[in-house]
Design an enzyme around this catalytic site. Structure first.
Site, short mmCIF file in Angstrom:
data_model
loop_
_atom_site.label_atom_id
_atom_site.label_comp_id
_atom_site.label_asym_id
_atom_site.label_seq_id
_atom_site.Cartn_x
_atom_site.Cartn_y
_atom_site.Cartn_z
N LYS A 183 12.41 0.38 -8.94
CA LYS A 183 11.24 0.92 -9.63
C LYS A 183 10.60 2.04 -8.81
O LYS A 183 10.26 1.84 -7.65
CB LYS A 183 10.22 -0.18 -9.91
N GLU A 202 6.16 -10.15 -10.48
CA GLU A 202 4.85 -9.70 -10.94
C GLU A 202 3.78 -10.78 -10.78
O GLU A 202 2.65 -10.62 -11.26
CB GLU A 202 4.93 -9.27 -12.41
#
Length: 397
Positions: free
Chosen positions: A140, A242
């Site tokens: 990412k 997350e």
């Protein structure tokens, strides 16, 4: 130590050592780049970037590009400015972008590498604990939008990660604690076998020797790799990374640089644990363990009064996990745990739709806690966030 990072079909080496700058230089020279673009921030440039360029320049064209340090400057403008500078210096398709810094510089330089000529080679040299143990173990690359964190970006693989734990010796207290909060996340959400090691190793003064740092980073690599090996885009099993980030990102964005990334994520984990407990999933012992490990790491477990809680709740509406679940209008998709290392799954993802009213209730209580903070049985001096114990330096988290 060299390990192969596996993210779906992507493979790249992670080389971790101590006092190994010479080996890093040799690895960079061996890439036969037309030009090495050493991207740093205003902290890591003087600390590490200048010496790298000095060592490299007699053997390969190398330039130092410096960007202003800090999360508030992680945006598309930064990427564009640095890319323009690189092109003016003569960057071409055979050039290599070398990100020397923490998570912010890693994201900016990573996105820059992905966009220049539609993709040139990228190398990460992480200089913060949060980067070595977390952010470089991902494809990412993202920057912030005006409404929230990490909303614009792409997935892009580095050629390699070259890490020297000696670079962590200059890390300020704030950034060491920031990285440790993400390590705690990995232990609670993915690899509970780390818990006893952390109970023994964590220090509230955030002063660690090289061997301890090496062990912490190695364990985090194993934790993160276990959930991304078959999920290169971190949209299924990898979403467990997350944990704490839904509320944590909102707190971090609202604090506007007043809290480090990891500290905000730590607070987000405290919220997530309490939410899961109230929904009947997580027992009180596990909730208390969140506070214990974060406290041992030197992190706060109460949202500072300076943080605008209404703004935090507003920012939740722009979370980057929106759309994974068919959420009702007044709910938020969160990673919750049913036990240590046991995320709750829904529709093939470790996400739960949580009423915003419940999230707001817990956020308010943790900002003005009726829930007592964890206290160590044998307390040691707590160093305030932002205080640098001995050395000054930094990476950007």
């Amino acid at each position: 130590m060299e390990v192969e990072i596996r993210l779906g079909s992507v493979r790249y080496p992670f080389r971790l050592g101590t006092d190994c700058l010479g080996a890093i230089v040799e690895d960079l020279v061996a890439m036969s780049a037309s030009r090495l673009l050493i991207v740093c921030d205003s902290n890591t440039g003087p600390l590490f970037g200048a010496e790298l360029v000095e060592r490299l320049s007699p053997r390969v064209p190398a330039n130092l590009l410096i960007h202003r340090a800090g999360e508030p400057y992680k945006d598309l403008q930064a990427v564009g400015t640095l890319a323009d500078s690189a092109l003016q210096l003569g960057a071409d398709r055979a050039s290599v972008v070398v990100a020397v810094g923490g998570g912010v510089i890693g994201n900016i330089a990573g996105l820059m590498a992905a966009l220049l000529f539609r993709g040139i080679r990228l190398v990460h040299i992480p200089t913060s604990l949060i980067a070595m143990s977390d952010s470089v173990l991902s494809l990412k690359q993202a920057v912030n939008a005006c409404v929230g964190k990490n909303l614009m970006g792409t997935f892009y693989a580095p050629e390699s990660v070259l890490a020297d734990t000696a670079m962590l010796r200059s890390l300020p207290f704030r950034e060491t604690v920031s990285g440790l909060c993400e390590v705690v996340k990995n232990s609670l959400a993915i690899r509970p076998s780390m818990v006893e090691m952390l109970r023994t190793s964590l220090r509230q003064d955030a002063v660690y020797d090289d061997e301890t740092m090496y062990e912490i980073i190695s364990e985090s690599i194993l934790a993160k790799a276990s959930v991304t090996v078959d999920d290169m885009h971190e949209c299924r099993a990898g979403l467990v990374l997350e944990y704490g980030h839904t509320v944590g990102h909102a707190i971090e964005y609202t604090a506007a640089g007043g809290l480090s990334h990891g500290q905000a994520i730590g607070l987000g984990m405290v919220v997530a644990a309490e939410v899961s407990h109230r929904l009947g999933h997580l027992d009180q012992e596990a909730v208390a363990l969140h506070r214990e490990l974060l406290t041992r790491a030197g992190a706060m477990v109460t949202i500072p009064e300076e943080v605008d809680l209404d703004e935090v709740m507003h920012r939740l509406r722009f979370d980057n996990k929106r759309g994974y679940l068919a959420d009702p209008a007044e709910s938020s998709a969160m990673v919750l745990l049913g036990g240590l290392g046991e995320p709750l799954w829904h529709d093939g993802r470790p996400l739960v739709s949580v009423p915003m009213a419940l999230v707001g209730e817990v956020v308010n209580e943790i900002a003005r806690p009726e829930i007592p903070n964890f206290e160590l049985v044998a307390p040691v001096e707590t160093v305030e966030e932002g205080r640098v114990p001995d050395t000054v330096g930094a990476a950007d988290g």
